[in-house]
Design a protein around this motif. Structure first.
Motif, mmCIF file in Angstrom:
data_model
loop_
_atom_site.group_PDB
_atom_site.id
_atom_site.type_symbol
_atom_site.label_atom_id
_atom_site.label_comp_id
_atom_site.label_asym_id
_atom_site.label_seq_id
_atom_site.Cartn_x
_atom_site.Cartn_y
_atom_site.Cartn_z
ATOM 1 N N LYS A 136 32.743 -27.763 -30.025
ATOM 2 C CA LYS A 136 32.102 -28.028 -28.743
ATOM 3 C C LYS A 136 30.584 -28.150 -28.860
ATOM 4 O O LYS A 136 29.940 -28.723 -27.979
ATOM 5 C CB LYS A 136 32.446 -26.921 -27.748
ATOM 6 N N ASN A 137 30.021 -27.589 -29.917
ATOM 7 C CA ASN A 137 28.566 -27.640 -30.089
ATOM 8 C C ASN A 137 28.105 -28.961 -30.697
ATOM 9 O O ASN A 137 26.906 -29.171 -30.889
ATOM 10 C CB ASN A 137 28.094 -26.476 -30.980
ATOM 11 N N ARG A 138 29.014 -29.850 -30.983
ATOM 12 C CA ARG A 138 28.652 -31.139 -31.583
ATOM 13 C C ARG A 138 27.657 -31.896 -30.711
ATOM 14 O O ARG A 138 26.749 -32.562 -31.220
ATOM 15 C CB ARG A 138 29.909 -31.976 -31.801
ATOM 16 N N ILE A 139 27.812 -31.760 -29.405
ATOM 17 C CA ILE A 139 26.938 -32.494 -28.495
ATOM 18 C C ILE A 139 25.480 -32.100 -28.679
ATOM 19 O O ILE A 139 24.571 -32.939 -28.577
ATOM 20 C CB ILE A 139 27.387 -32.290 -27.028
ATOM 21 N N GLU A 140 25.214 -30.804 -28.991
ATOM 22 C CA GLU A 140 23.839 -30.344 -29.212
ATOM 23 C C GLU A 140 23.258 -30.965 -30.470
ATOM 24 O O GLU A 140 22.095 -31.374 -30.499
ATOM 25 C CB GLU A 140 23.809 -28.818 -29.306
ATOM 26 N N PRO A 149 30.849 -9.365 -35.862
ATOM 27 C CA PRO A 149 31.032 -10.822 -35.746
ATOM 28 C C PRO A 149 29.770 -11.572 -36.146
ATOM 29 O O PRO A 149 28.661 -11.172 -35.803
ATOM 30 C CB PRO A 149 31.348 -11.011 -34.256
ATOM 31 N N LYS A 150 29.974 -12.656 -36.868
ATOM 32 C CA LYS A 150 28.864 -13.491 -37.306
ATOM 33 C C LYS A 150 28.816 -14.743 -36.437
ATOM 34 O O LYS A 150 29.857 -15.331 -36.135
ATOM 35 C CB LYS A 150 29.042 -13.884 -38.775
ATOM 36 N N ARG A 151 27.595 -15.127 -36.042
ATOM 37 C CA ARG A 151 27.416 -16.312 -35.201
ATOM 38 C C ARG A 151 27.103 -17.510 -36.092
ATOM 39 O O ARG A 151 25.973 -17.661 -36.576
ATOM 40 C CB ARG A 151 26.277 -16.085 -34.206
ATOM 41 N N PRO A 152 28.082 -18.376 -36.332
ATOM 42 C CA PRO A 152 27.826 -19.556 -37.177
ATOM 43 C C PRO A 152 26.821 -20.495 -36.504
ATOM 44 O O PRO A 152 26.971 -20.850 -35.336
ATOM 45 C CB PRO A 152 29.204 -20.210 -37.297
ATOM 46 N N ASP A 153 25.814 -20.903 -37.246
ATOM 47 C CA ASP A 153 24.810 -21.825 -36.694
ATOM 48 C C ASP A 153 25.447 -23.116 -36.202
ATOM 49 O O ASP A 153 25.029 -23.672 -35.183
ATOM 50 C CB ASP A 153 23.758 -22.156 -37.759
ATOM 51 N N ILE A 154 26.431 -23.589 -36.933
ATOM 52 C CA ILE A 154 27.024 -24.876 -36.601
ATOM 53 C C ILE A 154 27.671 -24.858 -35.208
ATOM 54 O O ILE A 154 27.785 -25.885 -34.546
ATOM 55 C CB ILE A 154 28.061 -25.290 -37.675
ATOM 56 N N LEU A 183 27.610 -34.837 -43.506
ATOM 57 C CA LEU A 183 27.141 -34.807 -42.127
ATOM 58 C C LEU A 183 28.318 -34.926 -41.164
ATOM 59 O O LEU A 183 28.403 -34.190 -40.169
ATOM 60 C CB LEU A 183 26.135 -35.931 -41.881
ATOM 61 N N ASP A 184 29.248 -35.824 -41.456
ATOM 62 C CA ASP A 184 30.437 -35.965 -40.617
ATOM 63 C C ASP A 184 31.234 -34.664 -40.579
ATOM 64 O O ASP A 184 31.732 -34.246 -39.526
ATOM 65 C CB ASP A 184 31.319 -37.098 -41.138
ATOM 66 N N PHE A 185 31.367 -34.053 -41.736
ATOM 67 C CA PHE A 185 32.090 -32.782 -41.824
ATOM 68 C C PHE A 185 31.418 -31.715 -40.969
ATOM 69 O O PHE A 185 32.081 -30.963 -40.237
ATOM 70 C CB PHE A 185 32.155 -32.341 -43.284
ATOM 71 N N ALA A 186 30.070 -31.617 -41.061
ATOM 72 C CA ALA A 186 29.342 -30.619 -40.283
ATOM 73 C C ALA A 186 29.538 -30.845 -38.782
ATOM 74 O O ALA A 186 29.766 -29.895 -38.023
ATOM 75 C CB ALA A 186 27.858 -30.661 -40.641
ATOM 76 N N LEU A 187 29.451 -32.087 -38.354
ATOM 77 C CA LEU A 187 29.632 -32.380 -36.929
ATOM 78 C C LEU A 187 31.049 -32.041 -36.480
ATOM 79 O O LEU A 187 31.264 -31.561 -35.361
ATOM 80 C CB LEU A 187 29.326 -33.856 -36.657
ATOM 81 N N GLU A 188 32.011 -32.270 -37.359
ATOM 82 C CA GLU A 188 33.388 -31.919 -37.028
ATOM 83 C C GLU A 188 33.547 -30.410 -36.896
ATOM 84 O O GLU A 188 34.246 -29.913 -36.010
ATOM 85 C CB GLU A 188 34.322 -32.471 -38.102
ATOM 86 N N GLN A 189 32.874 -29.661 -37.792
ATOM 87 C CA GLN A 189 32.953 -28.210 -37.742
ATOM 88 C C GLN A 189 32.264 -27.631 -36.503
ATOM 89 O O GLN A 189 32.558 -26.520 -36.083
ATOM 90 C CB GLN A 189 32.315 -27.607 -39.003
ATOM 91 N N ALA A 190 31.341 -28.360 -35.920
ATOM 92 C CA ALA A 190 30.585 -27.865 -34.766
ATOM 93 C C ALA A 190 31.458 -27.699 -33.534
ATOM 94 O O ALA A 190 31.125 -26.917 -32.627
ATOM 95 C CB ALA A 190 29.414 -28.808 -34.467
#
Length: 668
Positions: free
Chosen positions: A58-62, A135-140, A49-56
């Motif tokens: 600027k989108n981490r806030i969402e 281009p692919k839009r990553p969900d994260i 989960l921490d890794f996913a939030l890091e990968q997000a």
């Protein structure tokens, strides 16, 4: 250092993975394979989960909005965590060029084209187009809090209200109901849309509590009412829920996608299984699977051509070899580098757990090899297996399917040993014995599948009449097809002396009242001499319309000198009339029933090969067919064989010789 190790595990990259399907090499981009490596580095705590939030970024806030929204609801919070921790690697494609292809597919549905969508437009405009270059839009990086919350809320709503919710656990709910996407489709708010549309329908069809019967009833309804327009495999991402709610068009992938949207929206634990290649049909295939209340799994495909029913213990009969399940959760497995982290090997669910030690060449190094299956265009990789002490440890494979151990170097697959299959719990190797030769009478290059034999057998009892009156107010019986055709080219020698101008073909009467005996003719030609190789000029002038008004099966296809096209009449016992242009005495008739053109054809050139382990395929010679069979007398005993038609055709399958008979695996 640990910090460097962590940085290496977290690093994202793109890797190109080769695998062959539908008789060609396809490329798939696994842009976030890093999640797999991270799983192997994971220790205590929810580091994924921490890794996913890091990968997000600027989108981490969402994403943190979602976690904060459910901070007081432990179950929904864990559902949100499940989605977010597995979000890296998921994404979709959106582009105007994709919309153009979809517009073409919409037209096919709006015009009510039955059967397969003609692919001429696709070939003209989109040949060579590869959507993976878009281009692919990553969900994260793009997922909104509102979308994720709506998905979670609607998922819990149906799970709490449906009577079969007690049949599966929260973990099952997370993997089988909760995921917001299937593959790389554009994201839609699909759950409520599908729920509002199909919940009243389900309520009208079934009111009980049996989950299997509820799926069965709704799936049977789709089979009866959904006029799905099948297409060849376009290079397209998944079409998406909103598109499929309006336009039922595509391949088996779109059929299974549609079923997932429907059944998950209603709270059913549904997923998708697939094989990458099958000797039954020489391409990939996918179908749906329902998780039963007893923990078992029920495969189904609501457009299956057989008498369909969702029931425990059912099978479609296709050879599968290896089966993989599409998952939302990332998996760290030996095949992740082949197919990506979102596929899980579930072959054991279909054929039971098994393990075999398979011998390979002594010079093979490394600690693993690949497992492949034969295709005419090259081996298709279906698994990666460990190599220990000179033997491959092969796990969970389907018995009665031929596999080939492979090595890979610079993307090239090469044999690592002799092909093998499991028979009665033992490994049978196809190792040629060069000291012993066997003879084979070869009549086909591809197995005669049951449905093809059915097409041919349907014409038994058909009548061919002649007349000089195009309306056949008076006529003479030319011949009756009294025996089931055993091959594609069937000659008949009528005994009449008068010349006639018109010929009428009438399908046989039905064997029982509800039978559907339509004309299925690939070719019907007439000769004025038994020795002539040039048939009389003829033209189909009238008959019943083609099935589904499809011009690909119109009456002209019965006399176009192409044995793969065929006339398929719309109505039972629809006759077809040919005009010979002038009155002629018919001495010979050629009848070609609907078939696959994989019989031995006189005049075609063939070459037979045997598999010789790491040496690959060795030729046993070239022959030009003079009859409907080839005779080879120099075949090494025990060898696996491959017959190629050098003149035409593309369907070919390996076989072996046993008791002087040609045997295709699974079609004895």
């Amino acid at each position: 250092t640990k910090e460097n190790e962590k940085s290496w595990c977290f690093k994202g990259w793109e890797t190109l993975v080769n695998y062959n399907t539908m008789n060609r090499v396809r490329m798939t981009i696994i842009w976030s394979l890093s999640i797999v490596f991270f799983v192997s580095c994971e220790s205590a705590g929810d580091k994924r989960l921490d890794f996913a939030l890091e990968q997000a970024g600027k989108n981490r806030i969402e994403l943190e909005k979602v976690l904060n929204y459910y901070r007081n609801d432990s179950l929904k919070l864990e559902a949100a965590r499940f989605l977010i921790r597995n979000m890296p690697g998921h994404g979709g494609y959106e582009d105007d060029r994709l919309d153009s292809v979809k517009a073409m597919m919409k037209t096919a549905v709006e015009l009510n084209i039955g059967g397969y969508l003609p692919d001429s437009e696709w070939k003209r405009k989109w040949i060579g187009f590869n959507y993976r270059t878009l281009p692919k839009r990553p969900d994260i990086e793009y997922m909104s809090a509102d979308y994720l919350i709506e998905n979670i809320e609607q998922s819990f709503k149906v799970w709490e209200e449906c009577p079969w919710a007690k049949n599966y656990s929260f973990d099952d709910f997370c993997e089988w109901v909760l995921p917001y996407r299937i593959g790389d489709e554009p994201l839609d708010n699909w759950r409520k849309m599908y729920y509002d549309r199909y919940k009243p329908l389900l309520d009208s069809l079934y009111t009980g509590n049996d989950m299997v019967e509820a799926v069965n009833v709704l799936a049977r309804h789709f089979k009866r009412t959904n006029l799905f327009v099948l297409t060849t495999e376009y290079r397209m991402p998944h079409l998406g829920a909103r598109f499929l709610s309006e336009y039922l068009v595509g391949t088996c992938r779109e059929i299974t996608d549609h079923a997932v949207y429907v059944f998950r929206a209603l709270g059913f634990p549904i997923n998708i299984d697939k094989y990458w290649y099958s000797p039954s049909n020489q391409h990939d295939h996918m179908w749906n699977v329902l998780k039963d209340s007893d923990g078992g799994f029920i495969p189904f495909w609501y457009m299956d051509s057989s008498d369909f029913v969702v029931k425990r213990g059912s099978t479609d009969g296709r050879k599968k070899g290896k089966v993989y399940r599409n998952t939302f959760e990332a998996h760290d497995s030996k095949t992740a580098s082949l197919f990506g982290p979102f596929y899980q090997d579930v072959t054991a669910e279909y054929f039971g757990e098994n393990e075999f030690k398979v011998k390979v060449n002594d010079n093979i190094g490394g600690n693993s090899i690949l497992l492949g299956m034969f295709s005419p265009s090259g081996y298709v990789t279906v698994d990666a297996v460990p190599l220990r002490r000179g033997k491959a440890r092969v796990n969970n494979i389907e018995p009665g399917v031929i596999f080939q151990p492979l090595t890979s170097e610079n993307g090239t697959r090469s044999p690592a040993g002799y092909p093998f299959m499991v028979v009665d719990g033992n490994v049978r190797y196809f190792e040629p014995d060069m000291s012993k030769a066997v003879t084979a009478h070869i009549r086909r290059k591809y197995p005669l599948r049951q449905y093809l034999y059915g097409y041919m057998a349907t014409m038994t009892g058909a009548e061919i009449e002649v007349s000089n009156d195009r309306y056949f107010r008076t006529s003479e019986l030319l011949c009756c097809l009294t025996d089931t055709p055993r091959t594609n080219l069937n000659y008949y020698y009528p005994k009449i002396s008068r010349p006639y101008r018109y010929v009428r073909f009438t399908p046989p009467p039905p064997a029982y009242p509800t039978a559907d005996c339509r004309a299925e003719i690939a070719e019907l030609a007439f000769f004025d001499s038994v020795d002539s190789e040039e048939h009389l000029p003829s033209k189909a002038i009238y008959g019943g319309g083609p099935v589904d008004e499809n011009p690909a099966h119109d009456i002209d296809k019965a006399c176009d000198d192409d044995w793969l096209t065929f006339y398929y009449s719309s109505g039972p016992r629809d006759s077809i009339v040919f005009d010979l242009q002038r009155a002629s005495t018919i001495k010979k008739i050629l009848f070609v029933p609907r078939n696959d053109d994989n019989f031995i054809t006189p005049g075609n050139v063939y070459e037979l090969f045997y598999q010789s382990g790491v040496k690959g395929w060795i030729s046993l010679g070239v022959q030009t067919a003079t009859t409907n069979e080839l005779i080879y007398r120099n075949i090494p005993e025990g060898a696996l064989l491959w017959l190629r038609n050098l003149t035409r055709g593309k369907e070919e399958q390996v076989f072996y010789v046993e008791n002087d008979r040609q045997r295709f695996v699974g079609y004895e």
